[in-house]
Write a protein that holds these residues in place. Sequence first.
Motif, PDB file in Angstrom:
ATOM      1  N   MET A   1       0.812  -1.212   0.000  1.00  0.00           N
ATOM      2  CA  MET A   1       0.000   0.000   0.000  1.00  0.00           C
ATOM      3  C   MET A   1       0.852   1.272   0.000  1.00  0.00           C
ATOM      4  O   MET A   1       2.070   1.224   0.095  1.00  0.00           O
ATOM      5  CB  MET A   1      -0.948  -0.045   1.199  1.00  0.00           C
ATOM      6  N   THR A   2       0.181   2.385  -0.097  1.00  0.00           N
ATOM      7  CA  THR A   2       0.860   3.677  -0.210  1.00  0.00           C
ATOM      8  C   THR A   2       1.574   4.060   1.081  1.00  0.00           C
ATOM      9  O   THR A   2       0.992   4.017   2.164  1.00  0.00           O
ATOM     10  CB  THR A   2      -0.144   4.782  -0.572  1.00  0.00           C
TER      11      THR A   2
ATOM     12  N   ALA B   1       3.522   3.561  -3.781  1.00  0.00           N
ATOM     13  CA  ALA B   1       3.021   2.245  -3.387  1.00  0.00           C
ATOM     14  C   ALA B   1       3.569   1.190  -4.330  1.00  0.00           C
ATOM     15  O   ALA B   1       3.739   1.437  -5.522  1.00  0.00           O
ATOM     16  CB  ALA B   1       1.494   2.230  -3.424  1.00  0.00           C
TER      17      ALA B   1
ATOM     18  N   THR C   1      -0.501   0.375  -6.792  1.00  0.00           N
ATOM     19  CA  THR C   1      -1.304   1.591  -6.672  1.00  0.00           C
ATOM     20  C   THR C   1      -2.735   1.247  -6.252  1.00  0.00           C
ATOM     21  O   THR C   1      -3.213   0.130  -6.496  1.00  0.00           O
ATOM     22  CB  THR C   1      -1.364   2.344  -8.007  1.00  0.00           C
ATOM     23  N   PRO C   2      -3.441   2.190  -5.632  1.00  0.00           N
ATOM     24  CA  PRO C   2      -4.837   1.939  -5.270  1.00  0.00           C
ATOM     25  C   PRO C   2      -5.690   1.484  -6.457  1.00  0.00           C
ATOM     26  O   PRO C   2      -6.533   0.603  -6.307  1.00  0.00           O
ATOM     27  CB  PRO C   2      -5.294   3.290  -4.719  1.00  0.00           C
TER      28      PRO C   2
ATOM     29  N   GLN D   1      -4.855  -2.071  -7.048  1.00  0.00           N
ATOM     30  CA  GLN D   1      -5.409  -2.870  -5.958  1.00  0.00           C
ATOM     31  C   GLN D   1      -6.877  -3.194  -6.236  1.00  0.00           C
ATOM     32  O   GLN D   1      -7.353  -4.307  -5.995  1.00  0.00           O
ATOM     33  CB  GLN D   1      -5.305  -2.111  -4.634  1.00  0.00           C
ATOM     34  N   ALA D   2      -7.587  -2.205  -6.734  1.00  0.00           N
ATOM     35  CA  ALA D   2      -9.021  -2.365  -6.981  1.00  0.00           C
ATOM     36  C   ALA D   2      -9.311  -3.269  -8.178  1.00  0.00           C
ATOM     37  O   ALA D   2     -10.237  -4.085  -8.128  1.00  0.00           O
ATOM     38  CB  ALA D   2      -9.658  -0.998  -7.198  1.00  0.00           C
TER      39      ALA D   2
ATOM     40  N   ASN E   1     -12.105   6.609   3.168  1.00  0.00           N
ATOM     41  CA  ASN E   1     -11.792   6.255   1.778  1.00  0.00           C
ATOM     42  C   ASN E   1     -10.493   5.457   1.701  1.00  0.00           C
ATOM     43  O   ASN E   1      -9.574   5.792   0.941  1.00  0.00           O
ATOM     44  CB  ASN E   1     -11.684   7.518   0.919  1.00  0.00           C
ATOM     45  N   LEU E   2     -10.416   4.397   2.505  1.00  0.00           N
ATOM     46  CA  LEU E   2      -9.181   3.628   2.599  1.00  0.00           C
ATOM     47  C   LEU E   2      -8.901   2.849   1.316  1.00  0.00           C
ATOM     48  O   LEU E   2      -9.805   2.595   0.512  1.00  0.00           O
ATOM     49  CB  LEU E   2      -9.256   2.666   3.791  1.00  0.00           C
ATOM     50  N   GLU E   3      -7.669   2.466   1.133  1.00  0.00           N
ATOM     51  CA  GLU E   3      -7.263   1.786  -0.088  1.00  0.00           C
ATOM     52  C   GLU E   3      -7.981   0.444  -0.245  1.00  0.00           C
ATOM     53  O   GLU E   3      -8.324  -0.217   0.746  1.00  0.00           O
ATOM     54  CB  GLU E   3      -5.747   1.607  -0.106  1.00  0.00           C
ATOM     55  N   PRO E   4      -8.207   0.022  -1.480  1.00  0.00           N
ATOM     56  CA  PRO E   4      -8.990  -1.190  -1.760  1.00  0.00           C
ATOM     57  C   PRO E   4      -8.487  -2.457  -1.067  1.00  0.00           C
ATOM     58  O   PRO E   4      -9.283  -3.322  -0.727  1.00  0.00           O
ATOM     59  CB  PRO E   4      -8.888  -1.320  -3.283  1.00  0.00           C
TER      60      PRO E   4
END
Length: 449
Positions: free
Chosen positions: A287-288, A295, A298-299, A302-303, A386-389
């Motif tokens: 993660m970042t 990261a 990247t977010p 991740q998604a 709004n946390l990372e996926p």
Amino acid sequence: MTITKKMLSIALVLLMVASLGFARGAKEDASATGKTNLTVLNYIDMSEPNSAREVEMVWDVFSKENPDINVIREDLFNEPFHQKTEAYAASGNLPDVVYMWPGGRSTSLHTQHLTKDLRPFLEKDGLLDDYAPAAIADQTAGYLAELPNGITSSHMMFVNTKLLKDNGLSIPKTYEDLKHIQSVLKPKGIEVIGMDNKDQWVMQSCLFSLIVGRYGGASWYDDLAAGKITFQDPWFVKSLEIIDDLYKSGLLNRNTLDVGYGNGRGNFATGRAAFYIDGDWATASFMTDVSTGKALITPAAQANDFDMIIFPALPGEVLSGTTSGVVGTGFGISANVPAGSAREDAAWRLVKFLQGEYVQTYRLSTGASFPSNLNVDVAKVIKDNNLEPFIEKRATFYQKYGTTPVVDAVLHSDVFNVINQGLQEIGLGSKTPAQVASDVQKAWVAFNK
């Protein structure tokens, strides 16, 4: 005694002397400052994303909120941490607060009762209901020696779904599916499974424990302890044979035995391996890093391009859809801290803070751990911040799979160290599964005499 052994003995003595000085010196200086000095042995990898910020957001915040306590913290990671812990234990001068496992690598702290029972502290402050019941269950020596940060899955199989899709592949459901994936990716120079197996504990904790649960069932340890099964029975030999086949087939490259822990994550993140096996705690490493804004994954990726799964179904398994898990790590209070003293009060205030709502919420936000404190509303924290996926995917992971014991969480080090070594020997091709099973059974019998 050989020169090497003499050097090791001298090194151990020097380490014990240094340990003694660290702990005693801090306590003797308390009157000079007017504060309560508190020595802490902490476990942290300062090379990981957000580690420096954790010092600021956790330890510095505690110091600001508790100006009457002077925290003297020693930060170590991996084997140096465990070696120092054992040196402190041998010296009889454990730091006031120490990072611990619920068993396994902290066995001596539990069985020698070197830390206090934390249940009375929780009861006194009315905090028992603030934690998940599993998190505050009695541990290795029959008491609550450390207050855990959560429930940990020691196995997580990270998957590059985009890489699979780009090559006409899908997430494997069976072991044979993995071999099909290998037939497609190997000719292209892409590894199937990445692992960092130089440190012996990694294979045992992050993959073999899952396999043992699949063949031995959720009650394998209870059955073993009751004398219903042995390590030379098919459940354990089959588990070792899977490890043997992983290496022989090339699903897992033997060169992973030369990869230090954490060093293979970049290869996976950049598409040089389709899967990466580690514990759930590795999530944070992808993660970042807030301090750099960078990261490994990247977010957006991740998604859309990655996921978290478990090892696929094994041939002849008796239990399906399971990972391996254990109550998480946490902090304990040295039994040497006088009852009712200012140091004991300070130590409990620190432990309570470290496993309180604020710190567990922060560590959830960085992916470092998943909370045991029930006051942390995971879904709300994810949405509001709004946390990372990867954090949301990790939450989903826990809901999907059953759990079986981690080998080094239930067995004594006299036994699991033989397993760890045996897994390395299988990887190197120097011993067969049957030979390793025999070695482990002998260690088990010797331990129980």
